[in-house]
Design a protein around this motif. Structure first.
Motif, PDB file in Angstrom:
ATOM      1  N   TYR A  53       0.689  -1.327  -0.069  1.00 51.47           N
ATOM      2  CA  TYR A  53       0.084   0.070   0.075  1.00 51.47           C
ATOM      3  C   TYR A  53       0.794   1.204   0.050  1.00 51.47           C
ATOM      4  CZ  TYR A  53      -3.344   3.622   1.794  1.00 51.47           C
ATOM      5  OH  TYR A  53      -4.222   4.735   1.857  1.00 51.47           O
ATOM      6  N   GLU A  54       2.036   1.138   0.654  1.00 49.46           N
ATOM      7  CA  GLU A  54       2.826   2.483   0.901  1.00 49.46           C
ATOM      8  C   GLU A  54       4.146   2.155   1.235  1.00 49.46           C
ATOM      9  OE1 GLU A  54       0.935   4.452   4.047  1.00 49.46           O
ATOM     10  OE2 GLU A  54       1.126   2.824   5.539  1.00 49.46           O
ATOM     11  N   ALA A  55       5.330   3.126   0.759  1.00 51.29           N
ATOM     12  CA  ALA A  55       6.577   2.908   1.483  1.00 51.29           C
ATOM     13  C   ALA A  55       6.423   2.668   2.901  1.00 51.29           C
ATOM     14  CB  ALA A  55       7.345   3.876   0.609  1.00 51.29           C
ATOM     15  N   LEU A  56       7.411   2.160   3.351  1.00 46.33           N
ATOM     16  CA  LEU A  56       7.542   2.083   4.680  1.00 46.33           C
ATOM     17  C   LEU A  56       8.964   2.628   5.255  1.00 46.33           C
ATOM     18  CD1 LEU A  56       5.876  -1.337   5.229  1.00 46.33           C
ATOM     19  CD2 LEU A  56       4.781   1.100   5.744  1.00 46.33           C
ATOM     20  N   TRP A  57       9.067   3.310   6.478  1.00 46.07           N
ATOM     21  CA  TRP A  57      10.298   3.680   7.088  1.00 46.07           C
ATOM     22  C   TRP A  57       9.950   2.837   8.454  1.00 46.07           C
ATOM     23  CZ3 TRP A  57      14.624   6.090   5.875  1.00 46.07           C
ATOM     24  CH2 TRP A  57      15.490   6.575   6.993  1.00 46.07           C
ATOM     25  N   ILE A  58      11.165   2.008   8.610  1.00 48.00           N
ATOM     26  CA  ILE A  58      11.100   1.175   9.922  1.00 48.00           C
ATOM     27  C   ILE A  58      12.331   1.539  10.774  1.00 48.00           C
ATOM     28  CG2 ILE A  58      11.083  -1.025  10.998  1.00 48.00           C
ATOM     29  CD1 ILE A  58       9.794  -1.812   8.247  1.00 48.00           C
ATOM     30  N   THR A  59      12.336   2.051  11.854  1.00 43.96           N
ATOM     31  CA  THR A  59      13.107   2.293  12.694  1.00 43.96           C
ATOM     32  C   THR A  59      14.083   1.300  13.578  1.00 43.96           C
ATOM     33  OG1 THR A  59      11.868   2.602  14.757  1.00 43.96           O
ATOM     34  CG2 THR A  59      11.823   4.621  13.346  1.00 43.96           C
ATOM     35  N   PRO A  60      15.122   1.477  14.078  1.00 38.89           N
ATOM     36  CA  PRO A  60      15.805   0.501  14.514  1.00 38.89           C
ATOM     37  C   PRO A  60      15.070  -0.124  15.811  1.00 38.89           C
ATOM     38  CG  PRO A  60      17.539   2.021  14.350  1.00 38.89           C
ATOM     39  CD  PRO A  60      16.140   2.688  13.788  1.00 38.89           C
ATOM     40  N   THR A  61      14.462   0.403  16.515  1.00 39.59           N
ATOM     41  CA  THR A  61      13.422   0.356  17.369  1.00 39.59           C
ATOM     42  C   THR A  61      11.938  -0.406  17.016  1.00 39.59           C
ATOM     43  OG1 THR A  61      12.400   2.298  17.802  1.00 39.59           O
ATOM     44  CG2 THR A  61      14.355   1.804  19.283  1.00 39.59           C
ATOM     45  N   GLY A  62      12.013  -0.476  15.755  1.00 33.63           N
ATOM     46  CA  GLY A  62      10.508  -1.226  15.016  1.00 33.63           C
ATOM     47  C   GLY A  62       9.429  -0.278  14.840  1.00 33.63           C
TER      48      GLY A  62
END
Length: 129
Positions: A53-62
Protein backbone atom coordinates in the motif's frame (compact mmCIF):
# COMPACT_ATOMS: atom_id res chain seq x y z
CA UNK A 1 19.02 -5.89 16.41
CA UNK A 2 19.12 -3.42 13.54
CA UNK A 3 21.19 -0.30 14.02
CA UNK A 4 19.97 1.54 10.90
CA UNK A 5 16.42 2.34 9.77
CA UNK A 6 15.01 0.45 6.80
CA UNK A 7 13.13 1.97 3.87
CA UNK A 8 10.83 -0.65 2.33
CA UNK A 9 9.39 -0.03 -1.13
CA UNK A 10 7.78 -1.86 -4.05
CA UNK A 11 10.60 -3.46 -6.02
CA UNK A 12 8.26 -4.52 -8.84
CA UNK A 13 7.37 -0.90 -9.55
CA UNK A 14 9.86 0.89 -11.77
CA UNK A 15 8.58 4.29 -10.62
CA UNK A 16 9.17 3.34 -6.96
CA UNK A 17 12.56 1.78 -7.66
CA UNK A 18 13.70 4.82 -9.66
CA UNK A 19 12.42 7.20 -6.97
CA UNK A 20 14.29 5.36 -4.22
CA UNK A 21 17.51 5.26 -6.28
CA UNK A 22 17.20 9.00 -6.95
CA UNK A 23 16.59 9.78 -3.28
CA UNK A 24 19.56 7.63 -2.24
CA UNK A 25 21.86 9.60 -4.54
CA UNK A 26 20.38 12.97 -3.57
CA UNK A 27 19.95 12.57 0.17
CA UNK A 28 22.63 10.06 1.13
CA UNK A 29 20.58 9.18 4.22
CA UNK A 30 22.06 6.58 6.52
CA UNK A 31 19.53 3.78 6.05
CA UNK A 32 19.04 0.42 4.42
CA UNK A 33 16.68 0.19 1.44
CA UNK A 34 14.96 -3.00 0.42
CA UNK A 35 12.09 -4.01 -1.84
CA UNK A 36 9.26 -5.52 0.20
CA UNK A 37 9.38 -8.58 -2.06
CA UNK A 38 12.80 -9.50 -0.58
CA UNK A 39 12.27 -8.28 2.98
CA UNK A 40 11.40 -10.36 6.00
CA UNK A 41 8.35 -8.25 6.72
CA UNK A 42 7.43 -10.16 9.86
CA UNK A 43 10.79 -9.47 11.47
CA UNK A 44 10.45 -5.82 10.42
CA UNK A 45 7.11 -5.64 12.23
CA UNK A 46 4.86 -5.10 9.23
CA UNK A 47 2.73 -6.97 6.71
CA UNK A 48 2.64 -7.52 2.97
CA UNK A 49 -0.71 -5.73 2.87
CA UNK A 50 0.82 -2.57 4.32
CA UNK A 51 4.01 -2.82 2.26
CA UNK A 52 2.03 -3.05 -0.99
CA UNK A 53 0.00 0.00 0.00
CA UNK A 54 2.79 2.44 0.84
CA UNK A 55 6.52 2.91 1.31
CA UNK A 56 7.58 2.16 4.88
CA UNK A 57 10.26 3.59 7.14
CA UNK A 58 11.10 1.24 9.99
CA UNK A 59 13.27 2.50 12.83
CA UNK A 60 15.84 0.30 14.57
CA UNK A 61 13.44 0.08 17.54
CA UNK A 62 10.62 -1.17 15.30
CA UNK A 63 8.44 1.93 14.86
CA UNK A 64 6.82 1.81 11.41
CA UNK A 65 5.99 4.98 9.48
CA UNK A 66 4.12 4.78 6.20
CA UNK A 67 3.56 6.92 3.15
CA UNK A 68 4.28 10.62 3.51
CA UNK A 69 5.50 10.12 7.08
CA UNK A 70 8.01 7.55 5.82
CA UNK A 71 9.29 10.24 3.44
CA UNK A 72 9.41 12.74 6.33
CA UNK A 73 11.49 10.32 8.40
CA UNK A 74 13.85 9.75 5.46
CA UNK A 75 14.33 13.51 5.11
CA UNK A 76 14.90 13.90 8.85
CA UNK A 77 17.56 11.17 8.70
CA UNK A 78 19.27 12.87 5.74
CA UNK A 79 20.04 15.90 7.91
CA UNK A 80 21.18 19.29 6.60
CA UNK A 81 18.41 21.30 4.93
CA UNK A 82 16.45 18.11 4.27
CA UNK A 83 15.72 17.71 7.98
CA UNK A 84 13.85 21.02 7.98
CA UNK A 85 11.62 19.78 5.15
CA UNK A 86 11.11 16.47 6.97
CA UNK A 87 10.11 18.29 10.15
CA UNK A 88 7.70 20.45 8.17
CA UNK A 89 6.00 17.32 6.83
CA UNK A 90 5.26 16.19 10.39
CA UNK A 91 3.29 19.34 11.32
CA UNK A 92 -0.48 18.66 11.47
CA UNK A 93 -1.68 20.94 8.63
CA UNK A 94 1.19 20.03 6.32
CA UNK A 95 1.03 16.37 7.33
CA UNK A 96 -2.56 16.09 6.09
CA UNK A 97 -1.69 17.74 2.77
CA UNK A 98 1.42 15.54 2.40
CA UNK A 99 -0.70 12.43 2.98
CA UNK A 100 -3.11 13.51 0.23
CA UNK A 101 -0.28 14.20 -2.22
CA UNK A 102 1.39 10.87 -1.36
CA UNK A 103 -1.87 8.96 -1.93
CA UNK A 104 -2.44 10.74 -5.25
CA UNK A 105 1.03 9.73 -6.44
CA UNK A 106 0.87 6.19 -5.02
CA UNK A 107 -2.58 5.51 -6.46
CA UNK A 108 -1.49 6.72 -9.92
CA UNK A 109 2.16 5.63 -10.02
CA UNK A 110 1.52 3.45 -13.08
CA UNK A 111 0.71 6.66 -15.00
CA UNK A 112 3.80 8.59 -13.90
CA UNK A 113 7.16 8.73 -15.74
CA UNK A 114 8.82 5.33 -15.44
CA UNK A 115 5.57 3.73 -14.29
CA UNK A 116 4.36 0.49 -15.84
CA UNK A 117 1.30 -1.73 -15.51
CA UNK A 118 3.20 -3.61 -12.76
CA UNK A 119 3.14 -0.40 -10.70
CA UNK A 120 -0.65 -0.18 -10.55
CA UNK A 121 -2.44 -0.83 -7.30
CA UNK A 122 -5.63 -2.86 -7.69
CA UNK A 123 -8.64 -0.53 -7.76
CA UNK A 124 -9.95 -1.88 -4.44
CA UNK A 125 -6.61 -1.05 -2.73
CA UNK A 126 -6.33 2.57 -3.88
CA UNK A 127 -6.65 5.05 -1.09
CA UNK A 128 -6.62 2.45 1.73
CA UNK A 129 -4.56 -0.49 2.96
Amino acid sequence: MRTRPVLVYDGDCRFCTSSVAFLQRLLRADCTTTPWQYADLTSLGTTEQRATYEALWITPTGTVYGGAQAVAELLLRAGKGWAFLGALLTLPPVRRLAHGVYRLIADNRDRLPGGTAACALPPDRRGRP
